[in-house]
Scaffold this motif. Structure first.
Motif, short mmCIF file in Angstrom:
data_model
loop_
_atom_site.label_atom_id
_atom_site.label_comp_id
_atom_site.label_asym_id
_atom_site.label_seq_id
_atom_site.Cartn_x
_atom_site.Cartn_y
_atom_site.Cartn_z
N ILE A 58 -2.99 -8.09 11.92
CA ILE A 58 -2.43 -7.15 10.94
C ILE A 58 -0.99 -6.85 11.35
CG2 ILE A 58 -3.44 -5.21 12.21
CD1 ILE A 58 -3.40 -3.57 9.68
N GLY A 59 -0.11 -6.86 10.35
CA GLY A 59 1.28 -6.46 10.58
C GLY A 59 1.61 -5.27 9.70
N VAL A 60 2.31 -4.29 10.25
CA VAL A 60 2.69 -3.10 9.49
C VAL A 60 4.19 -2.88 9.59
CG1 VAL A 60 0.45 -1.96 9.69
CG2 VAL A 60 2.15 -1.62 11.49
N ASP A 61 4.76 -2.20 8.58
CA ASP A 61 6.20 -1.94 8.59
C ASP A 61 6.51 -0.58 9.20
OD1 ASP A 61 5.26 -0.29 6.57
OD2 ASP A 61 6.72 -0.95 5.06
N THR A 62 5.69 -0.18 10.17
CA THR A 62 5.82 1.10 10.87
C THR A 62 5.78 0.85 12.37
OG1 THR A 62 3.43 1.43 10.86
CG2 THR A 62 4.66 2.29 8.97
N PRO A 63 6.20 1.82 13.20
CA PRO A 63 6.19 1.61 14.65
C PRO A 63 4.80 1.56 15.27
CG PRO A 63 7.70 3.39 14.04
CD PRO A 63 6.87 3.08 12.84
N ALA B 203 -10.17 1.59 4.00
CA ALA B 203 -10.92 0.56 3.26
C ALA B 203 -10.62 0.66 1.77
CB ALA B 203 -12.41 0.71 3.53
N ALA B 204 -10.59 1.86 1.23
CA ALA B 204 -10.33 2.04 -0.20
C ALA B 204 -8.95 1.52 -0.58
CB ALA B 204 -10.47 3.51 -0.58
N ALA B 205 -7.95 1.84 0.25
CA ALA B 205 -6.59 1.37 -0.03
C ALA B 205 -6.53 -0.16 0.03
CB ALA B 205 -5.62 1.97 0.98
N LEU B 206 -7.12 -0.73 1.05
CA LEU B 206 -7.10 -2.18 1.21
C LEU B 206 -7.84 -2.89 0.09
CD1 LEU B 206 -7.71 -2.20 5.05
CD2 LEU B 206 -5.68 -3.15 3.93
N GLN B 207 -8.97 -2.35 -0.34
CA GLN B 207 -9.76 -2.96 -1.41
C GLN B 207 -8.98 -3.03 -2.72
OE1 GLN B 207 -13.25 -0.51 -1.43
NE2 GLN B 207 -14.19 -1.56 0.32
N SER B 208 -8.01 -2.13 -2.89
CA SER B 208 -7.23 -2.12 -4.13
C SER B 208 -6.28 -3.31 -4.23
CB SER B 208 -6.43 -0.82 -4.24
OG SER B 208 -5.35 -0.80 -3.31
N GLN B 209 -5.96 -3.92 -3.07
CA GLN B 209 -4.97 -5.00 -3.06
C GLN B 209 -5.45 -6.28 -2.40
OE1 GLN B 209 -1.98 -4.59 -4.58
NE2 GLN B 209 -2.63 -2.54 -5.17
N LEU B 210 -6.55 -6.21 -1.67
CA LEU B 210 -6.98 -7.36 -0.86
C LEU B 210 -8.48 -7.54 -1.00
CD1 LEU B 210 -5.65 -9.33 1.25
CD2 LEU B 210 -6.52 -7.80 3.01
N ILE C 89 1.42 -5.46 5.81
CA ILE C 89 1.24 -4.31 4.91
C ILE C 89 2.53 -3.53 4.75
CG2 ILE C 89 -0.02 -2.17 4.57
CD1 ILE C 89 -2.33 -3.43 6.16
N LYS C 90 2.97 -3.44 3.50
CA LYS C 90 4.11 -2.62 3.13
C LYS C 90 3.61 -1.21 2.83
CE LYS C 90 6.97 -4.44 0.22
NZ LYS C 90 7.64 -4.89 -1.04
N THR C 91 4.17 -0.20 3.50
CA THR C 91 3.76 1.18 3.28
C THR C 91 4.87 1.94 2.55
OG1 THR C 91 4.68 2.09 5.33
CG2 THR C 91 2.48 1.05 5.46
N SER C 92 4.67 3.23 2.40
CA SER C 92 5.66 4.06 1.71
C SER C 92 6.84 4.40 2.61
CB SER C 92 5.00 5.36 1.22
OG SER C 92 4.47 6.08 2.33
N LEU C 93 6.77 4.02 3.89
CA LEU C 93 7.83 4.37 4.83
C LEU C 93 9.04 3.47 4.64
CD1 LEU C 93 8.33 6.21 7.39
CD2 LEU C 93 7.79 4.15 8.72
N PRO C 94 10.21 4.04 4.31
CA PRO C 94 11.42 3.20 4.23
C PRO C 94 11.70 2.58 5.58
CG PRO C 94 11.79 5.37 3.25
CD PRO C 94 10.49 5.44 4.00
N ASN C 95 12.04 1.29 5.61
CA ASN C 95 12.25 0.62 6.88
C ASN C 95 13.69 0.78 7.32
OD1 ASN C 95 12.37 -1.63 8.94
ND2 ASN C 95 10.23 -1.72 8.32
N ASN C 96 13.93 1.82 8.09
CA ASN C 96 15.26 2.12 8.59
C ASN C 96 15.25 1.97 10.11
OD1 ASN C 96 17.69 3.14 9.44
ND2 ASN C 96 17.54 5.07 8.34
N LEU D 10 0.84 -1.21 0.00
CA LEU D 10 0.00 0.00 0.00
C LEU D 10 0.87 1.25 0.00
CD1 LEU D 10 -2.88 -0.87 2.52
CD2 LEU D 10 -2.78 -1.24 0.05
N SER D 11 2.04 1.15 -0.60
CA SER D 11 2.97 2.27 -0.59
C SER D 11 2.46 3.49 -1.37
CB SER D 11 4.33 1.85 -1.14
OG SER D 11 4.21 1.33 -2.45
N GLY D 12 1.43 3.29 -2.17
CA GLY D 12 0.85 4.41 -2.91
C GLY D 12 -0.25 5.15 -2.16
N TYR D 13 -0.47 4.79 -0.90
CA TYR D 13 -1.56 5.39 -0.13
C TYR D 13 -1.02 6.02 1.15
CZ TYR D 13 -4.50 2.61 -3.22
OH TYR D 13 -5.10 2.06 -4.33
#
Length: 211
Positions: A141-146, A91-98, A107-114, A83-86
């Motif tokens: 749910i798992g996210v690549d953010t804190p 719900a709208a973002a999730l519906q586009s991929q799931l 969920i992969k987001t636009s945040l670089p994982n540093n 979902l790096s484009g959102y």
């Protein structure tokens, strides 16, 4: 044979931590040279450092603690989506991929994982996003953010919305080099009886691989 992929942030003395929270510290307090037999280390840490899970007690004083949670939620099939484009996990973002039923979603987001940089803003889970996940049978749910909420949020709408649907929370997984698709997940918390959260070692493996 396909190997397991480690999606955990390594715990080092340089790992980023929540502002004003306890940083992670590892030190060798007993050395083999001094003891004659062993090296022994000591860690000082927050329960919300690196890759970790939240227990409801983290945001609800009457909520369940780590050992009250169903350990089976942290083991099993999962789907990784991008979902790096959102700018929100809506719900709208999730519906586009799931669109198909799934128990666990990462969920992969636009945040670089540093791991050494703590972000100022992250895309949070919205109330309708949590409702949509529930409609698909998602239980983790798992996210690549804190956090599943914006860093500055005090209301923690995402946490509470997920809690209302009994969806468990896994945060700070590393997905930058993971291809979206279907995997097996293991992300077990430590057996911290009264804790509000726990660091985990999270690993995934593409589906259909026999060990």
């Amino acid at each position: 044979m396909m190997s397991w992929i480690d999606i955990s942030q390594p715990l080092t003395n340089h790992i980023a931590h929540w502002p004003e929270d306890q940083p992670f510290i590892y030190e060798t307090t007993v050395t083999k040279a001094n003891s004659g037999s062993v090296n022994i280390g000591r860690i000082t840490t927050s329960t919300h450092i690196g890759t970790h899970v939240d227990a409801p007690f983290h945001y609800d004083t009457d909520g369940r603690r780590i050992l009250d949670l169903d350990i089976n939620r942290y083991i099993g099939d999962c789907t990784v989506i991008d979902l790096s484009g959102y700018d929100a996990i809506s719900a709208a973002a999730l519906q586009s991929q799931l669109t198909e039923r799934v128990e666990r979603v990462l969920i992969k987001t636009s945040l670089p994982n540093n791991p050494e940089h703590f972000p100022e803003n992250v895309p949070g889970v919205t109330r309708d996003g949590a409702e949509y996940l529930n409609s698909l049978g998602v239980k983790l749910i798992g996210v690549d953010t804190p956090s599943v909420d914006d860093i500055s949020s005090k209301a923690l709408e995402g946490h509470h919305a997920l809690y209302e649907h009994d969806i468990y929370i896994l945060e700070n997984v590393m997905l930058d080099n993971v291809t979206p698709g279907n995997y097996e997940l293991i992300a077990l918390p430590l057996a911290l009886k009264d804790a509000d959260g726990s660091p985990v070692r999270a690993v995934i493996r593409p589906k259909g691989v026999v060990s």
